[in-house]
Design a protein around this motif. Structure first.
Motif, PDB file in Angstrom:
ATOM      1  N   UNK A  75       0.833  -1.203   0.000  1.00  0.00           N
ATOM      2  CA  UNK A  75       0.000   0.000   0.000  1.00  0.00           C
ATOM      3  C   UNK A  75       0.871   1.259   0.000  1.00  0.00           C
ATOM      4  N   UNK A  76       1.966   1.227   0.745  1.00  0.00           N
ATOM      5  CA  UNK A  76       2.865   2.381   0.784  1.00  0.00           C
ATOM      6  C   UNK A  76       3.618   2.522  -0.539  1.00  0.00           C
ATOM      7  N   UNK A  77       4.172   1.423  -1.026  1.00  0.00           N
ATOM      8  CA  UNK A  77       4.971   1.483  -2.252  1.00  0.00           C
ATOM      9  C   UNK A  77       4.146   1.864  -3.477  1.00  0.00           C
ATOM     10  N   UNK A  78       2.857   1.552  -3.454  1.00  0.00           N
ATOM     11  CA  UNK A  78       1.991   1.914  -4.579  1.00  0.00           C
ATOM     12  C   UNK A  78       1.604   3.388  -4.542  1.00  0.00           C
ATOM     13  N   UNK A  81      -1.158   5.164   0.173  1.00  0.00           N
ATOM     14  CA  UNK A  81      -1.245   5.769   1.500  1.00  0.00           C
ATOM     15  C   UNK A  81       0.124   6.235   1.959  1.00  0.00           C
ATOM     16  N   UNK A  82       0.138   7.224   2.836  1.00  0.00           N
ATOM     17  CA  UNK A  82       1.385   7.704   3.435  1.00  0.00           C
ATOM     18  C   UNK A  82       1.749   6.802   4.612  1.00  0.00           C
ATOM     19  N   UNK A  83       2.966   6.970   5.129  1.00  0.00           N
ATOM     20  CA  UNK A  83       3.389   6.184   6.294  1.00  0.00           C
ATOM     21  C   UNK A  83       2.465   6.446   7.486  1.00  0.00           C
ATOM     22  N   UNK A  84       2.138   7.715   7.712  1.00  0.00           N
ATOM     23  CA  UNK A  84       1.255   8.041   8.844  1.00  0.00           C
ATOM     24  C   UNK A  84      -0.105   7.382   8.691  1.00  0.00           C
ATOM     25  N   UNK A  85      -0.643   7.387   7.503  1.00  0.00           N
ATOM     26  CA  UNK A  85      -1.954   6.770   7.267  1.00  0.00           C
ATOM     27  C   UNK A  85      -1.902   5.265   7.513  1.00  0.00           C
ATOM     28  N   UNK A  86      -0.835   4.625   7.069  1.00  0.00           N
ATOM     29  CA  UNK A  86      -0.679   3.180   7.252  1.00  0.00           C
ATOM     30  C   UNK A  86      -0.547   2.839   8.735  1.00  0.00           C
ATOM     31  N   UNK A  87       0.258   3.614   9.460  1.00  0.00           N
ATOM     32  CA  UNK A  87       0.451   3.376  10.890  1.00  0.00           C
ATOM     33  C   UNK A  87      -0.888   3.458  11.615  1.00  0.00           C
ATOM     34  N   UNK A  88      -1.677   4.454  11.275  1.00  0.00           N
ATOM     35  CA  UNK A  88      -2.980   4.612  11.938  1.00  0.00           C
ATOM     36  C   UNK A  88      -3.984   3.560  11.486  1.00  0.00           C
ATOM     37  N   UNK A  94       4.809   2.216  15.086  1.00  0.00           N
ATOM     38  CA  UNK A  94       5.499   3.425  14.629  1.00  0.00           C
ATOM     39  C   UNK A  94       5.852   3.341  13.149  1.00  0.00           C
ATOM     40  N   UNK A  95       6.217   4.494  12.601  1.00  0.00           N
ATOM     41  CA  UNK A  95       6.618   4.550  11.191  1.00  0.00           C
ATOM     42  C   UNK A  95       7.904   3.766  10.962  1.00  0.00           C
ATOM     43  N   UNK A  96       8.795   3.763  11.958  1.00  0.00           N
ATOM     44  CA  UNK A  96      10.066   3.057  11.790  1.00  0.00           C
ATOM     45  C   UNK A  96       9.856   1.560  11.590  1.00  0.00           C
ATOM     46  N   UNK A  97       8.810   1.012  12.181  1.00  0.00           N
ATOM     47  CA  UNK A  97       8.498  -0.413  12.003  1.00  0.00           C
ATOM     48  C   UNK A  97       8.156  -0.674  10.536  1.00  0.00           C
ATOM     49  N   UNK A  98       7.322   0.177   9.962  1.00  0.00           N
ATOM     50  CA  UNK A  98       6.938   0.022   8.553  1.00  0.00           C
ATOM     51  C   UNK A  98       8.156   0.204   7.652  1.00  0.00           C
ATOM     52  N   UNK A  99       9.005   1.168   7.969  1.00  0.00           N
ATOM     53  CA  UNK A  99      10.215   1.395   7.165  1.00  0.00           C
ATOM     54  C   UNK A  99      11.136   0.176   7.186  1.00  0.00           C
ATOM     55  N   UNK A 100      11.206  -0.514   8.324  1.00  0.00           N
ATOM     56  CA  UNK A 100      12.002  -1.749   8.400  1.00  0.00           C
ATOM     57  C   UNK A 100      11.412  -2.817   7.482  1.00  0.00           C
ATOM     58  N   UNK A 101      10.083  -2.928   7.471  1.00  0.00           N
ATOM     59  CA  UNK A 101       9.432  -3.907   6.596  1.00  0.00           C
ATOM     60  C   UNK A 101       9.706  -3.577   5.139  1.00  0.00           C
TER      61      UNK A 101
END
Length: 142
Positions: A75-78, A81-88, A94-101
């Motif tokens: 969803x982020x790479x496409x 959604x933004x990182x904040x939207x995905x986190x919520x 946190x955003x850092x968790x998504x960035x690690x993924x």
């Protein structure tokens, strides 16, 4: 390993109330307490959604399924959604968790459900002898 926070849930609540009661603007509050504006926003979001419980520090890391990780990353790479939207949206810590993924996904490593251990992206090599290692080093030094 338990997490540590500079502020307790009660302290976070008091900081949030300084803004809610109109005592200070966000930038001054952040400067006064040495917190990032994004941290303040996260606290406010969690408080609005979960109340004072949302401000407590978790005693352990949250666990996420492989499917949720893949869905969030794609969803982020496409650009959907933004990182904040995905986190919520997915209630990720946190955003850092998504960035690690994302980093893991982009390096062609498998995203696994949390708690299943690390997967190696490289295949296991053969064992070398001391003599072979010495020959390799000497060859590379040429």
């Amino acid at each position: 390993m338990p997490r540590k926070s500079k502020y307790s849930a009660k302290e976070k609540y008091k900081i949030l109330m300084e803004h809610e009661n109109g005592m200070r603007v966000i930038n001054r509050i952040c400067h006064k307490y040495g917190i990032d504006r994004a941290t303040f926003q996260i606290w406010r979001y969690k408080y609005n959604k979960y109340g004072i419980e949302g401000l407590r520090v978790l005693k352990a890391n949250k666990k996420y399924s492989k499917e949720l990780k893949e869905k969030a990353v794609k969803e982020y790479l496409s650009g959907e959604s933004s990182l904040n939207e995905i986190v919520r949206k997915y209630e990720i810590s946190s955003k850092s968790v998504v960035l690690q993924w994302i980093t893991r996904y982009n390096s062609h490593r498998e995203l696994t459900a949390t708690g299943k251990g690390m997967n190696k992206s490289m295949t296991k090599g053969r064992t070398t002898t001391w003599k072979e290692r010495l020959e390799i080093v000497l060859y590379c030094k040429r």
